[in-house]
Design a protein around this motif. Structure first.
Motif, PDB file in Angstrom:
ATOM      1  N   UNK A 114       0.866  -1.166   0.000  1.00 58.58           N
ATOM      2  CA  UNK A 114       0.000   0.000   0.000  1.00 58.58           C
ATOM      3  C   UNK A 114       0.909   1.224   0.000  1.00 58.58           C
ATOM      4  N   UNK A 115       0.672   2.179  -0.876  1.00 56.74           N
ATOM      5  CA  UNK A 115       1.499   3.388  -0.872  1.00 56.74           C
ATOM      6  C   UNK A 115       0.612   4.633  -0.790  1.00 56.74           C
ATOM      7  N   UNK A 116       1.257   5.760  -0.532  1.00 57.65           N
ATOM      8  CA  UNK A 116       0.539   7.015  -0.390  1.00 57.65           C
ATOM      9  C   UNK A 116       0.661   7.802  -1.689  1.00 57.65           C
ATOM     10  N   UNK A 117      -0.473   8.345  -2.170  1.00 55.10           N
ATOM     11  CA  UNK A 117      -0.419   9.203  -3.353  1.00 55.10           C
ATOM     12  C   UNK A 117       0.031  10.606  -2.933  1.00 55.10           C
ATOM     13  N   UNK A 118       0.043  11.548  -3.898  1.00 56.23           N
ATOM     14  CA  UNK A 118       0.749  12.806  -3.609  1.00 56.23           C
ATOM     15  C   UNK A 118      -0.143  13.981  -3.218  1.00 56.23           C
ATOM     16  N   UNK A 119      -1.411  13.723  -2.881  1.00 58.82           N
ATOM     17  CA  UNK A 119      -2.283  14.830  -2.491  1.00 58.82           C
ATOM     18  C   UNK A 119      -1.769  15.502  -1.218  1.00 58.82           C
ATOM     19  N   UNK A 120      -1.814  16.820  -1.170  1.00 58.12           N
ATOM     20  CA  UNK A 120      -1.388  17.558   0.021  1.00 58.12           C
ATOM     21  C   UNK A 120      -2.503  18.493   0.478  1.00 58.12           C
ATOM     22  N   UNK A 121      -2.453  18.869   1.750  1.00 50.33           N
ATOM     23  CA  UNK A 121      -3.367  19.910   2.214  1.00 50.33           C
ATOM     24  C   UNK A 121      -2.542  21.030   2.839  1.00 50.33           C
ATOM     25  N   UNK A 122      -3.114  22.222   2.767  1.00 51.18           N
ATOM     26  CA  UNK A 122      -2.439  23.387   3.357  1.00 51.18           C
ATOM     27  C   UNK A 122      -2.951  23.539   4.787  1.00 51.18           C
ATOM     28  N   UNK A 123      -2.048  23.771   5.725  1.00 51.33           N
ATOM     29  CA  UNK A 123      -2.427  23.924   7.126  1.00 51.33           C
ATOM     30  C   UNK A 123      -2.020  25.332   7.588  1.00 51.33           C
ATOM     31  N   UNK A 124      -2.920  26.324   7.375  1.00 51.70           N
ATOM     32  CA  UNK A 124      -2.546  27.710   7.707  1.00 51.70           C
ATOM     33  C   UNK A 124      -2.706  27.994   9.208  1.00 51.70           C
ATOM     34  N   UNK A 125      -1.808  28.815   9.724  1.00 53.40           N
ATOM     35  CA  UNK A 125      -1.880  29.225  11.125  1.00 53.40           C
ATOM     36  C   UNK A 125      -3.065  30.165  11.346  1.00 53.40           C
ATOM     37  N   UNK A 126      -3.296  31.049  10.355  1.00 50.83           N
ATOM     38  CA  UNK A 126      -4.320  32.083  10.518  1.00 50.83           C
ATOM     39  C   UNK A 126      -5.698  31.584  10.088  1.00 50.83           C
ATOM     40  N   UNK A 127      -6.062  30.435  10.575  1.00 49.59           N
ATOM     41  CA  UNK A 127      -7.418  29.955  10.290  1.00 49.59           C
ATOM     42  C   UNK A 127      -7.921  29.215  11.519  1.00 49.59           C
ATOM     43  N   UNK A 128      -9.137  29.516  11.899  1.00 52.22           N
ATOM     44  CA  UNK A 128      -9.668  28.971  13.153  1.00 52.22           C
ATOM     45  C   UNK A 128      -9.651  27.436  13.165  1.00 52.22           C
ATOM     46  N   UNK A 129      -9.863  26.812  11.995  1.00 53.17           N
ATOM     47  CA  UNK A 129      -9.958  25.351  11.973  1.00 53.17           C
ATOM     48  C   UNK A 129      -8.596  24.672  12.017  1.00 53.17           C
TER      49      UNK A 129
END
Lengths: 418, 418
Positions: A114-129
């Motif tokens: 099983x391998x991981x594909x290349x999707x990424x998410x942005x994790x901004x500091x200036x966001x409540x979530x």
């Protein structure tokens, strides 16, 4: 009276007389010849394993590798520098984190993992979530940086306790730890964060653990505890012909006491149930460095096969590191569903499968790693059809040493693995 | 800007600057002197332990002892001979089995252990309510007899699987196994029936495991797995000043990696949670043969103290064997409830006790083994009053190595144990 005599004789001889198939066993020398030829073909065939780079996959995959402590340190420092530039240029503070969700996972049959594909998410500091998770990420990076400077290992639990107020519960620090591995492109062991040790090893293996040379033929019955930190394990030497991977303690103890590894040169290893990271890394290292075939002895139930699959092609949770954690081409030696009839396992030693067992078995039949091995599919179909399972210990019904004296030697002689 | 600088300095020095009480530490040589005098008084005071025979108890107690395999074999053979005479004389076939019910248990403060009183029950074959149990008892005796002849060890699980039809479930064969120990007056390990191994040991200890000499200073970070069969453990040698008994893995790993035993000569042992029989026997053997004091490092919660009590005065389930399984005079080093304030453990690293925790704590206050140690009562009262618990790992909030570099050395220096 005659009847009594017969009964007494049957009683005292019972252990030997009731060992079915013992008469089929050839001499140990003949079995050793069989093993030697298997071992040599196995080492030549696995000498050049496929990597993801060799394949032309439609989607790019993300894999991590072992990095030295100083490389991890530099990687963290460059990341922080990059973040500083980002902030100074007015773009704000955010991490780019590879997604580890199941939609980003892929089973690649060519490499059987099983391998991981290349999707990424942005994790901004200036966001409540995401402000908390971003802060946690920064904190974990700083703690890992400290570990690099000090060159020590800590457990995930230790890491959590350095800042309980921030992490709140260990699931949060653990998850971000995996994120950080992916971000830095290194294995979790490269971060010097280790899991508790669980596995033991005994047999024809010499290796160094943190500078001490360990001879696993001289570890008595208890064996050597597998070190939690694979990066301090090295210098593996062995004259074994195969690795025997055992699911459970009881079978391991039987084989260790009988010094099975002296009759058939092998290395015996167990994680005592669910495979832990340290044992998986240790097995992988043995396979890679010693080029030995790996034979697995697990219970004849869906969980036995599942355990085999975790060693073989990884868990979804750590798919980003499957290249380092998985040992390709593990052979399913036993106890296989077909062995139950073949070895006349008594009815009362077979257990009925529960609804949950049957469901797990059917789910496994849908998994790619099972499907690609027709032998496994056949065995699993038989299990689901007969609705019977059996533990390795069921062999004790033919005598305590039936496992080491008849079952395993005969399996080896007949090359009866899939 | 000035603020920034200060923050940066605080950040990089944080691990050392925030290690409270480090300034109190004397030199290692001075601490070693303290330990040496403690170790020598401890070995002289425990050189003649009290036995039940030394006491004039109102009720007779039943205790088992280690027997050689051949003695076990003879014991079984005489028992069977006796039964045969019984049957031939027309009295029928019945076993006399010591009762292991809680009404037959007694805590003896003089020896600080739970022991079994001498009540017995008759288990006749010719009675509907006991025919099965009598048959099981006979079967177990015959299996043990086989083990004696072959001189091998098996697990309780193996034993169960030799006759699933008769035993039905493992609880039944396990219970009769304990009955047989009591009947024959020998320990369960004398019967060559072992439990799975769990514990590990590292540090200043050399011993033989099944004929192999093991040097536990040369076991790297993983340590040596404690052998499941204590009867094949021998030749213990050590220059340690104490045994450090650790509840959990994570603390064990920290101390093993830091080679704490080289700074303060000691033997570090853990059963990774609940103490198993093999680790209890191993600890007892170290205490007896090496005459070393034992210091315990457990979580500051009722279960930490409970674990300490199992090592110290035994479990009710195996009270017939408490003389062999228990290690007298274990000192409670930490983490003690009073340490939480004393060492300024941050509030967020302390956990609130659950209702169940508090109940367990209050129950412990009623136990004799706690009551007889006023220091323990005080600590436990404090725990129940503050309703706070903490894991050993809570010390990581002062830096990963605070445990090995400050907390433990200071505890040793101040002889801060109860």
């Amino acid at each position: 009276m005659a009847d009594k005599k017969k009964r007494r004789r049957a009683y005292s001889d019972s252990e030997d007389a009731s060992q079915p198939f013992k008469h089929l066993l050839k001499s140990d020398d003949q079995i050793l010849q069989i093993l030697k030829s298997f071992s040599s073909t196995s080492s030549s065939s696995t000498s050049k394993p496929l990597t993801l780079a060799d394949l032309s996959l439609s989607s790019t995959c993300r894999e991590v590798s072992d990095l030295s402590l100083s490389s991890v340190q530099s990687a963290i420092e460059s990341l922080v520098l990059q973040l500083t530039h980002q902030i100074l240029s007015g773009q704000g503070f955010s991490f780019t984190v590879p997604s580890r969700s199941s939609s980003n996972q892929l089973y690649v049959p060519e490499v059987d993992r099983i391998v991981l594909k290349d999707k990424c998410t942005i994790r901004p500091f200036a966001h409540i979530s995401s402000v908390r998770k971003t802060t946690i990420t920064a904190r974990i990076l700083s703690l890992i940086h400290q570990l690099c400077l000090k060159n020590i290992h800590v457990t995930k639990r230790d890491l959590f306790y350095t800042d309980v107020k921030l992490f709140q519960d260990q699931l949060q620090s653990d998850a971000v730890l995996d994120d950080v591995s992916c971000m830095l492109g290194c294995t979790r062991s490269s971060l010097n964060v280790i899991a508790a040790e669980k596995g033991v090893v005994v047999g024809r293996l010499i290796f160094s653990d943190n500078g001490d040379m360990i001879d696993c033929t001289k570890m008595g019955m208890g064996g050597k505890a597998i070190p939690p930190n694979i990066d301090r394990v090295g210098d593996m030497q062995s004259d074994a012909l195969f690795v025997l991977l055992v699911e459970k303690d009881a079978a391991y103890i039987r084989l260790a006491e009988d010094r099975f590894y002296n009759r058939f040169p092998c290395i015996i290893v167990t994680a005592k149930g669910q495979p832990d990271v340290a044992t998986r890394l240790f097995l992988k290292k043995m396979k890679t460095e010693l080029k030995l075939p790996v034979l697995a002895l697990v219970d004849s139930d869906p969980y036995g096969l599942k355990i085999l699959s975790v060693y073989g092609c990884g868990s979804k949770n750590m798919s980003y590191d499957s290249a380092n954690l998985t040992t390709p081409d593990i052979k399913w030696l036993g106890i296989r569903p077909s062995d139950l009839d073949k070895y006349n396992i008594p009815e009362q030693c077979r257990l009925p499968m529960t609804e949950q067992d049957i469901k797990t078995g059917k789910d496994l039949l849908e998994e790619e790693f099972v499907k690609k091995n027709p032998g496994w599919v056949e065995e699993l179909n038989l299990m689901v059809k007969t609705k019977q399972k059996a533990e390795i210990q069921a062999l004790s019904s033919f005598g305590f040493q039936y496992l080491s004296e008849v079952y395993l030697p005969l399996k080896l002689q007949q090359q009866d693995w899939l």
